[in-house]
Design a protein around this motif. Structure first.
Motif, PDB file in Angstrom:
ATOM      1  N   ASP A 212       0.852  -1.195   0.000  1.00  0.00           N
ATOM      2  CA  ASP A 212       0.000   0.000   0.000  1.00  0.00           C
ATOM      3  C   ASP A 212       0.892   1.251   0.000  1.00  0.00           C
ATOM      4  OD1 ASP A 212      -2.199   1.646   0.211  1.00  0.00           O
ATOM      5  OD2 ASP A 212      -2.706   1.092   2.269  1.00  0.00           O
ATOM      6  N   GLY A 226      -6.234   6.428   4.121  1.00  0.00           N
ATOM      7  CA  GLY A 226      -6.656   5.024   4.121  1.00  0.00           C
ATOM      8  C   GLY A 226      -5.825   4.191   3.159  1.00  0.00           C
ATOM      9  N   ARG A 288     -10.032  -8.059   8.466  1.00  0.00           N
ATOM     10  CA  ARG A 288     -10.871  -7.858   7.272  1.00  0.00           C
ATOM     11  C   ARG A 288      -9.957  -7.707   6.061  1.00  0.00           C
ATOM     12  NH1 ARG A 288      -8.883  -3.012   6.350  1.00  0.00           N
ATOM     13  NH2 ARG A 288      -8.178  -1.896   8.167  1.00  0.00           N
ATOM     14  N   GLY A 290      -8.135  -5.659   3.113  1.00  0.00           N
ATOM     15  CA  GLY A 290      -7.571  -4.304   3.079  1.00  0.00           C
ATOM     16  C   GLY A 290      -8.203  -3.486   1.965  1.00  0.00           C
ATOM     17  N   ASP A 291      -8.146  -2.180   2.139  1.00  0.00           N
ATOM     18  CA  ASP A 291      -8.676  -1.256   1.138  1.00  0.00           C
ATOM     19  C   ASP A 291      -7.641  -0.162   0.939  1.00  0.00           C
ATOM     20  OD1 ASP A 291     -10.150   0.427  -0.436  1.00  0.00           O
ATOM     21  OD2 ASP A 291     -11.930   0.429   0.841  1.00  0.00           O
ATOM     22  N   GLU A 293      -5.934  -2.793  -0.840  1.00  0.00           N
ATOM     23  CA  GLU A 293      -5.233  -4.043  -1.190  1.00  0.00           C
ATOM     24  C   GLU A 293      -6.139  -4.997  -1.979  1.00  0.00           C
ATOM     25  OE1 GLU A 293      -4.935  -2.514   1.672  1.00  0.00           O
ATOM     26  OE2 GLU A 293      -2.869  -2.625   2.376  1.00  0.00           O
TER      27      GLU A 293
HETATM   28  N1  GLY Z   1      -4.961  -0.206   3.278  1.00  0.00           N
HETATM   29  C1  GLY Z   1      -4.858  -0.407   4.666  1.00  0.00           C
HETATM   30  C2  GLY Z   1      -6.036  -0.959   5.317  1.00  0.00           C
HETATM   31  O1  GLY Z   1      -6.965  -1.437   4.703  1.00  0.00           O
HETATM   32  O2  GLY Z   1      -6.050  -0.954   6.544  1.00  0.00           O
END
Ligand code: GLY
Ligand code: AMP
Length: 425
Positions: A212, A226, A288, A290-291, A293
């Motif tokens: 990330d 984020g 959970r 990743g966002d 990812e």
């Molecule tokens: N990209 C980091 C997270 O989802 O925590």
């Protein structure tokens, strides 16, 4: 079967998209979803913390599978609610999501089971924390115990910065109760990497690794966000290091959770630091996907995601095959001007339809969008879109992602120009 996905960001768009490719999936519902998700799922106007309404909806529609995206509802026990109603649900129970919900719990667990992580002390009294802090060298890392929308961590390069972070958390309570305890930990140097794994208790099936870019500006400058972009695979990190991280960190953590009476079932996400000598250490655990990812990991999945979720729920992850493509994926986040501080919403987005027509196989995951009555897409969040390029290697995937990113525009659009460059040096 019909499926309900809970959440409404880029991660959930990628999950709905991957589920929609499964022959096992019939109608996919997403609560609350967003304007882009509406292209692959039926939106349900229920918020992620309205547990009773969500359960009632799932019962009414007789859905065969529920998938939880975000951390907040997991930490508050959404999975226990669905389980109590006898509905198959993918995600950790409240007592297992605690690994993300409390940093002191996570650090104590890792210490107890000898799992590599930064050295730390925890405090619930400001004076004691301050006294300790003043004995430590900088850089040093200050973390609020609980969830803080990704903002509870300060990497302080001066003692003044560290003291400020401590007083923000413990005196001014800017993160509320999340700051009633703090962790003060050793600064780790190296390369960061994320490994997400499907877990059903003791069985750990790692996904392909991703990286990330948390800071808002190029060269990792500016405040944390984020996540401004991701890529997978990581050609500059040896497979042996990734395997070591799974063996020494993720598998022992899953076992430890079972031993503690908190079996973890869902996606266990390890944020890792690879030290200059190649040793992986744990920075954080999330409970959970990743966002952003997920936006580069799921496009590389060749197996059926519905089958994987059901196997995790049934405890049979060790019996299925999970295949990944050798393709590379790069995700560039297009953010609103001003993010991660305040930003406007309702700004018209141009180029989405043209991109779809010109590049039918392109992947543009919506993170924060809405649709005007006239049918026009507008911005509706800090992170607006995640543009994913695919290719035979990172260079090709990166080129594709930036090409498409250029064809989409909205006033104030901000993106980093150096996503995935670390892989190419
Ligand atoms: N990209 C980091 C997270 O989802 O925590
Ligand atoms: P987190 O919210 O726990 O993901 O932390 C945010 C970011 O802070 C991480 O992605 C790292 O870049 C950084 N960070 C957290 N802990 C440490 C540490 N012990 N040493 C160095 N950087 C850290």
């Amino acid at each position: 079967m019909d499926i309900l996905v809970v959440g409404g960001g880029g991660r959930e768009h990628a999950i709905c998209w991957a589920l929609s490719k499964s022959p096992k999936a019939n109608t996919i519902y997403c609560a609350p979803g967003n304007a882009g998700i509406a292209e692959v799922a039926t939106l349900v106007p229920i918020q992620v913390k309205e547990f009773d309404k969500l359960v009632e909806f799932a019962q009414q529609k007789k859905v065969g599978l529920v998938v939880i995206g975000p951390d907040d509802p997991l930490v508050e026990g959404i999975v226990d609610h669905f389980e109590a109603a006898g509905i198959p649900v993918f995600g950790p129970r409240k007592n297992a999501a605690y690994i993300e919900g409390s940093k002191t719990f996570m650090k104590d667990l890792l210490k107890k089971y000898n799992i590599p992580t930064a050295a730390y002390e925890k405090f619930d009294r400001y004076e004691e924390a301050l006294t300790y802090l003043r004995t430590r060298p900088v850089p040093i890392v200050i973390k609020a115990d609980g969830l803080a929308a990704g903002k509870g961590v300060t990497v302080a390069f001066t003692i003044e910065e560290a003291e400020q972070a401590l007083s923000n958390i413990m005196i001014d309570k800017v993160f509320g109760e999340s700051g009633s305890q703090v962790v003060i930990e050793e600064f780790l140097e190296g390369q960061e990497m994320s490994i997400l794994a499907f877990v059903d208790g003791e069985t750990v099936r790692p996904m392909v690794a991703a990286q990330d870019h948390k800071q808002v500006y190029d060269e990792d400058k500016g405040p944390n966000t984020g996540g401004m972009g991701t890529y997978s695979p990581l050609p500059h990190i040896a497979d042996s290091i990734i395997e070591e991280a799974v063996k020494t960190i993720i598998e022992p953590t899953a076992k430890a959770m079972v031993a503690e009476g908190r079996p973890f079932r869902g996606v266990l996400f390890a944020g890792l630091m690879i030290s200059p000598d190649g040793t992986p250490k744990t920075i954080e655990f999330n409970a959970r996907f990743g966002d952003p990812e997920t936006q580069v990991v799921l496009p590389r999945l060749q197996s059926d995601l519905v089958e994987i979720f059901l196997a995790a729920i049934n405890g049979t992850l060790d019996q299925i095959e999970i295949k990944w493509s050798n393709e590379a994926a790069v995700c560039v986040v297009l953010a609103s001007g001003g993010y991660p501080a305040s930003y406007p919403t309702g700004v018209p987005i141009k180029g989405l339809e043209a991109v779809k027509a010109a590049h039918p196989s392109s992947l543009v995951f919506h993170a924060g969008t809405a649709k005007h009555e006239a049918g026009e897409f507008v911005t509706n969040g800090g992170r607006v879109l995640g543009v994913v390029g695919l290719g035979e290697d990172i260079i090709a995937a990166r080129e594709q992602a930036y090409k498409i990113a250029k064809e989409i525009d909205f006033e104030g659009k901000h993106q980093r120009s150096d996503i995935a460059l670390k892989a190419l040096v």
